[in-house]
Scaffold this motif. Structure first.
Motif, mmCIF file in Angstrom:
data_model
loop_
_atom_site.group_PDB
_atom_site.id
_atom_site.type_symbol
_atom_site.label_atom_id
_atom_site.label_comp_id
_atom_site.label_asym_id
_atom_site.label_seq_id
_atom_site.Cartn_x
_atom_site.Cartn_y
_atom_site.Cartn_z
ATOM 1 N N THR A 59 -16.221 24.550 -11.670
ATOM 2 C CA THR A 59 -15.563 24.995 -12.704
ATOM 3 C C THR A 59 -14.252 25.680 -12.177
ATOM 4 O OG1 THR A 59 -17.529 25.176 -13.968
ATOM 5 C CG2 THR A 59 -15.475 26.369 -14.646
ATOM 6 N N LEU A 62 -11.722 23.191 -10.532
ATOM 7 C CA LEU A 62 -10.868 22.422 -11.735
ATOM 8 C C LEU A 62 -9.945 23.488 -12.240
ATOM 9 C CD1 LEU A 62 -13.485 20.237 -13.419
ATOM 10 C CD2 LEU A 62 -11.654 19.557 -11.732
ATOM 11 N N GLY A 63 -10.354 24.552 -12.532
ATOM 12 C CA GLY A 63 -9.395 25.318 -13.327
ATOM 13 C C GLY A 63 -8.238 25.805 -12.374
ATOM 14 N N GLU A 64 -8.410 25.972 -11.090
ATOM 15 C CA GLU A 64 -7.499 26.606 -10.221
ATOM 16 C C GLU A 64 -6.478 25.239 -9.717
ATOM 17 O OE1 GLU A 64 -6.725 29.661 -8.890
ATOM 18 O OE2 GLU A 64 -8.016 30.482 -10.415
ATOM 19 N N ALA A 65 -7.228 24.182 -9.801
ATOM 20 C CA ALA A 65 -6.308 22.980 -9.441
ATOM 21 C C ALA A 65 -5.495 22.587 -10.675
ATOM 22 C CB ALA A 65 -7.183 21.785 -9.314
ATOM 23 N N ILE A 66 -5.750 22.747 -12.085
ATOM 24 C CA ILE A 66 -4.969 22.965 -13.215
ATOM 25 C C ILE A 66 -4.069 23.822 -13.216
ATOM 26 C CG2 ILE A 66 -5.099 22.932 -15.401
ATOM 27 C CD1 ILE A 66 -7.915 21.777 -15.516
ATOM 28 N N LYS A 67 -4.302 24.950 -12.881
ATOM 29 C CA LYS A 67 -3.206 26.215 -12.856
ATOM 30 C C LYS A 67 -2.102 25.676 -11.723
ATOM 31 C CE LYS A 67 -3.137 31.052 -11.584
ATOM 32 N NZ LYS A 67 -3.759 32.174 -11.317
ATOM 33 N N HIS A 68 -2.679 25.271 -10.500
ATOM 34 C CA HIS A 68 -1.625 24.730 -9.535
ATOM 35 C C HIS A 68 -0.729 23.835 -9.678
ATOM 36 C CE1 HIS A 68 -0.270 24.675 -5.434
ATOM 37 N NE2 HIS A 68 -0.495 23.444 -5.527
ATOM 38 N N MET A 69 -1.402 22.634 -10.542
ATOM 39 C CA MET A 69 -0.400 21.528 -10.965
ATOM 40 C C MET A 69 0.525 22.110 -12.062
ATOM 41 S SD MET A 69 -1.485 18.838 -9.393
ATOM 42 C CE MET A 69 -0.488 17.590 -10.316
ATOM 43 N N LYS A 70 0.147 22.726 -13.103
ATOM 44 C CA LYS A 70 1.009 23.470 -13.919
ATOM 45 C C LYS A 70 2.317 24.224 -13.167
ATOM 46 C CE LYS A 70 -1.853 23.566 -18.041
ATOM 47 N NZ LYS A 70 -2.613 24.310 -19.065
ATOM 48 N N GLN A 73 4.293 21.836 -11.443
ATOM 49 C CA GLN A 73 5.179 20.837 -12.686
ATOM 50 C C GLN A 73 6.505 21.764 -12.917
ATOM 51 O OE1 GLN A 73 2.360 20.282 -15.667
ATOM 52 N NE2 GLN A 73 2.128 18.032 -15.045
#
Length: 194
Positions: A59, A62-70, A73
């Motif tokens: 969890t 995934l959460g940190e990966a989403i944050k990093h991708m944002k 971007q």
């Protein structure tokens, strides 16, 4: 037939589970185990490339990966807007008008000026009259320390020598150039310098 037997038949024909053969069950267990192992390896790989990761549970990864991708971007958007702004600010287009070029001499502190029109005056124009048809079109783009100069003008014998001398006067070095003649009427000159 009675009501209960009809219901029992409907359940057994439509909603009954199929029983797998023992070999199919074993294959399914092995395939599921491989899928979970692959998923675990992918989570480990993802956790290795996400910066600032404190926990390594799925969890958190995934959460940190989403944050990093944002964040990435947003950085891309900022950089694209900076590049677009820099490109838009650095375009100069001179069309059917005179562009002054300073030809100052350091020896006698006298500065004279000439125009790109003087360089591009058509050799076919014998009377020396600079009609509006002989005026050049000049486009200059600057990005960082690179300069793109594009001149469209009438044919003249020494135009390249004069343009190269002008570029050298401004302490620029030519990295690429091209000249495209259009019969003996005009020429399109493109110079890239740093």
């Amino acid at each position: 037939m009675s009501q209960p037997s009809k219901t029992k038949q409907a359940v057994s024909s439509g909603g009954a589970k199929r029983k797998r053969q023992p070999s199919q069950v074993q294959d399914h267990i092995i395939a599921e185990r491989k899928r979970r192992e692959l998923l675990s390896q992918l989570f480990i790989s993802l956790s290795a490339i996400v910066p600032g990761l404190k926990k390594i549970d799925k969890t958190s990864v995934l959460g940190e990966a989403i944050k990093h991708m944002k964040e990435l971007q947003e950085k891309v958007k900022v950089l694209e807007s900076v590049i677009a702004k820099r490109t838009m600010e650095s375009v100069v287009l001179v069309k059917k008008s005179k562009l002054m070029v300073d030809e100052g001499s350091s020896d006698n502190n006298v500065s004279s000026s000439t125009t790109v029109d003087d360089y591009c005056r058509s050799s076919n124009n014998d009377d020396g009259d600079s009609s509006s048809d002989s005026l050049p079109e000049v486009e200059v783009k600057i990005l960082g320390n690179s300069l793109l100069l594009r001149v469209y003008c009438g044919q003249q014998k020494d135009i390249l020598v004069k343009l190269f001398a002008e570029i050298d006067k401004h302490h620029l070095s030519i990295t690429n150039f091209s000249v495209i003649p259009f019969e003996n009427l005009a020429q399109d000159i493109t110079i890239v310098a740093k």
